[in-house]
Design a protein around this motif. Structure first.
Motif, PDB file in Angstrom:
ATOM      1  N   LEU A  40       1.299  -1.378   0.231  1.00  0.00           N
ATOM      2  CA  LEU A  40      -0.070  -0.220  -0.377  1.00  0.00           C
ATOM      3  C   LEU A  40       0.732   1.179   0.310  1.00  0.00           C
ATOM      4  CD1 LEU A  40      -2.825  -0.833   1.940  1.00  0.00           C
ATOM      5  CD2 LEU A  40      -2.742  -1.004  -0.205  1.00  0.00           C
ATOM      6  N   PRO A  41       0.249   1.974  -0.915  1.00  0.00           N
ATOM      7  CA  PRO A  41       1.486   3.145  -0.903  1.00  0.00           C
ATOM      8  C   PRO A  41       1.789   4.083   0.253  1.00  0.00           C
ATOM      9  CG  PRO A  41      -0.627   3.990  -2.114  1.00  0.00           C
ATOM     10  CD  PRO A  41      -0.427   3.122  -1.273  1.00  0.00           C
ATOM     11  N   ASP A  42       0.584   3.627   1.983  1.00  0.00           N
ATOM     12  CA  ASP A  42       0.804   5.203   2.117  1.00  0.00           C
ATOM     13  C   ASP A  42       1.363   3.970   3.923  1.00  0.00           C
ATOM     14  OD1 ASP A  42      -0.485   7.332   1.445  1.00  0.00           O
ATOM     15  OD2 ASP A  42      -1.673   6.168   1.180  1.00  0.00           O
ATOM     16  N   VAL A  43       2.061   2.822   3.503  1.00  0.00           N
ATOM     17  CA  VAL A  43       2.389   2.304   4.391  1.00  0.00           C
ATOM     18  C   VAL A  43       4.115   1.563   4.606  1.00  0.00           C
ATOM     19  CG1 VAL A  43       1.715  -0.166   5.302  1.00  0.00           C
ATOM     20  CG2 VAL A  43       0.232   0.624   5.057  1.00  0.00           C
ATOM     21  N   SER A  44       4.110   2.067   5.265  1.00  0.00           N
ATOM     22  CA  SER A  44       5.750   1.243   5.809  1.00  0.00           C
ATOM     23  C   SER A  44       5.566   0.211   6.622  1.00  0.00           C
ATOM     24  CB  SER A  44       6.988   1.602   5.679  1.00  0.00           C
ATOM     25  OG  SER A  44       8.271   2.209   6.424  1.00  0.00           O
ATOM     26  N   LEU A  45       6.441  -1.136   6.195  1.00  0.00           N
ATOM     27  CA  LEU A  45       6.117  -2.070   7.323  1.00  0.00           C
ATOM     28  C   LEU A  45       7.863  -2.714   7.242  1.00  0.00           C
ATOM     29  CD1 LEU A  45       5.258  -4.561   8.838  1.00  0.00           C
ATOM     30  CD2 LEU A  45       4.423  -5.719   6.911  1.00  0.00           C
ATOM     31  N   GLN A  46       8.096  -2.839   8.407  1.00  0.00           N
ATOM     32  CA  GLN A  46       9.943  -3.214   8.779  1.00  0.00           C
ATOM     33  C   GLN A  46       9.715  -4.232  10.270  1.00  0.00           C
ATOM     34  OE1 GLN A  46      11.128   0.858   8.575  1.00  0.00           O
ATOM     35  NE2 GLN A  46      13.031  -0.031   8.530  1.00  0.00           N
ATOM     36  N   VAL A  47      10.145  -5.464   9.569  1.00  0.00           N
ATOM     37  CA  VAL A  47      10.883  -6.594  10.904  1.00  0.00           C
ATOM     38  C   VAL A  47      11.856  -6.540  11.731  1.00  0.00           C
ATOM     39  CG1 VAL A  47      11.121  -8.858  11.198  1.00  0.00           C
ATOM     40  CG2 VAL A  47       9.458  -8.434   9.792  1.00  0.00           C
ATOM     41  N   MET A  48      12.060  -6.019  12.864  1.00  0.00           N
ATOM     42  CA  MET A  48      13.167  -6.152  13.452  1.00  0.00           C
ATOM     43  C   MET A  48      13.578  -7.145  13.521  1.00  0.00           C
ATOM     44  SD  MET A  48      15.160  -4.354  15.626  1.00  0.00           S
ATOM     45  CE  MET A  48      14.712  -3.182  16.372  1.00  0.00           C
ATOM     46  N   PRO A  49      14.792  -7.580  13.131  1.00  0.00           N
ATOM     47  CA  PRO A  49      15.219  -9.180  13.177  1.00  0.00           C
ATOM     48  C   PRO A  49      16.050  -9.887  14.339  1.00  0.00           C
ATOM     49  CG  PRO A  49      17.024  -7.966  12.404  1.00  0.00           C
ATOM     50  CD  PRO A  49      15.472  -6.885  12.393  1.00  0.00           C
ATOM     51  N   LEU A  54      14.484   2.409  15.284  1.00  0.00           N
ATOM     52  CA  LEU A  54      14.069   1.200  15.885  1.00  0.00           C
ATOM     53  C   LEU A  54      14.487   1.331  14.342  1.00  0.00           C
ATOM     54  CD1 LEU A  54      10.899   0.647  18.445  1.00  0.00           C
ATOM     55  CD2 LEU A  54      13.380  -0.255  17.423  1.00  0.00           C
ATOM     56  N   ARG A  55      13.780   2.227  13.697  1.00  0.00           N
ATOM     57  CA  ARG A  55      13.790   2.126  11.983  1.00  0.00           C
ATOM     58  C   ARG A  55      15.302   1.976  11.813  1.00  0.00           C
ATOM     59  NH1 ARG A  55       9.632   6.033   8.717  1.00  0.00           N
ATOM     60  NH2 ARG A  55       9.891   3.860   7.326  1.00  0.00           N
ATOM     61  N   THR A  56      16.199   2.518  12.409  1.00  0.00           N
ATOM     62  CA  THR A  56      17.539   2.436  12.039  1.00  0.00           C
ATOM     63  C   THR A  56      18.272   0.738  11.766  1.00  0.00           C
ATOM     64  OG1 THR A  56      19.023   3.209  13.026  1.00  0.00           O
ATOM     65  CG2 THR A  56      17.441   4.174  11.647  1.00  0.00           C
ATOM     66  N   GLN A  57      17.509   0.154  12.747  1.00  0.00           N
ATOM     67  CA  GLN A  57      18.192  -1.239  13.327  1.00  0.00           C
ATOM     68  C   GLN A  57      17.250  -2.412  12.756  1.00  0.00           C
ATOM     69  OE1 GLN A  57      16.940  -0.889  17.296  1.00  0.00           O
ATOM     70  NE2 GLN A  57      19.019   0.298  17.481  1.00  0.00           N
TER      71      GLN A  57
END
Length: 274
Positions: free
Chosen positions: A192-201, A253-256
């Motif tokens: 989705l264009p308005d969504v950023s999804l990231q997983v912290m591994p 968090l987003r950088t990690q």
């Protein structure tokens, strides 16, 4: 924290607290704007609190007590609200802000964030509760959670950012089929264009949010708020200093975490392993 049942509330206690704020403010010869400047709220929010339309949150009550020299009267009143007007006030305030938000940033480490859950996954989460919910409660809570996701389908959806700790996307709550459906749903949401999804591994040597999950949101009038949950309660945070701390945690968090493309790759691999 599961959504609470809607309980009819007349707001009497909140109105009484609002009257107290107005009386104490007048006694100090302050306007609503002047009080707002001293407790870091806008004039409209002060007016809403005094009219009983908006909950007076604990951190704000403490600041008001200091400014108004009221000897802790407001903080004590908040602490002794009747149960029907107590924690649900902050939860309801958060839900209202979430529904109107123009931006949301959400970190979760135990479950997939509610706005990204499938119906089957949400039902499985509520069935894990100890002591157990009744079947009717599980269905009501699940329906309420699905209704909250309407903001994803708004004509002007908010900008959404999610960081999720890897175990939350690996756990198979509800079984294999529910897990597979959830992974497919997360992949779809990530497009989705308005969504950023990231997983912290897993395997990180540094982690900026070991204190637990939290949410940041921006309201249409550009007020920045935080929301935190624990085992037995929740708190809506309006103090700019505290919100700033949460914002700095989230930025780190987003950088990690894995970037969005790497996250899609992980989700695809997990789906392929089922």
């Amino acid at each position: 924290m599961p959504p609470r049942k809607r309980v009819p509330r007349n707001g009497t206690a909140l109105k009484m607290i609002g009257v107290q704020v107005a009386v104490l403010r007048t006694r100090k010869n302050l306007t609503q704007r002047q009080l707002g400047e001293r407790v870091r709220l806008d004039e409209e929010t002060i007016a809403s609190i005094e009219q009983g339309r908006r909950a007076l949150m604990p951190d704000v009550a403490e600041r008001m007590d200091r400014v108004l020299e009221s000897g802790g009267v407001l903080a004590a009143a908040i602490a002794h609200l009747p149960r029907v007007d107590r924690v649900p006030a902050w939860a309801e305030e958060y839900m209202r802000c979430e529904a109107e938000a123009i931006a949301l940033s959400w970190y979760d480490n135990q479950v997939v964030p509610g706005l990204l859950q499938t119906e089957g996954y949400a039902r499985a989460v509520f069935r894990c509760r100890v002591p157990a919910h009744t079947p009717d409660e599980v269905e009501q809570f699940t329906a309420d959670r699905m209704a909250r996701q309407e903001i994803l389908r708004r004509s002007n959806p908010p900008t959404l950012s999610f960081v999720i700790w890897e175990p939350a996307v690996r756990d198979r709550l509800g079984g294999r089929d529910v897990h597979a459906e959830l992974l497919r749903h997360l992949l779809a949401c990530s497009e989705l264009p308005d969504v950023s999804l990231q997983v912290m591994p897993l395997g990180q040597t540094r982690h900026s949010a070991l204190d637990g999950p939290f949410t940041l949101l921006e309201t249409p009038d550009h007020q920045h708020l935080g929301y935190t949950e624990s085992q037995r309660g929740s708190q809506l945070v309006s103090d700019p200093d505290e919100v700033s701390i949460l914002a700095r945690k989230y930025a780190m968090l987003r950088t990690q975490a894995l970037n969005p493309e790497e996250t899609q790759g992980l989700l695809s691999r997990l789906l392929g392993e089922l």
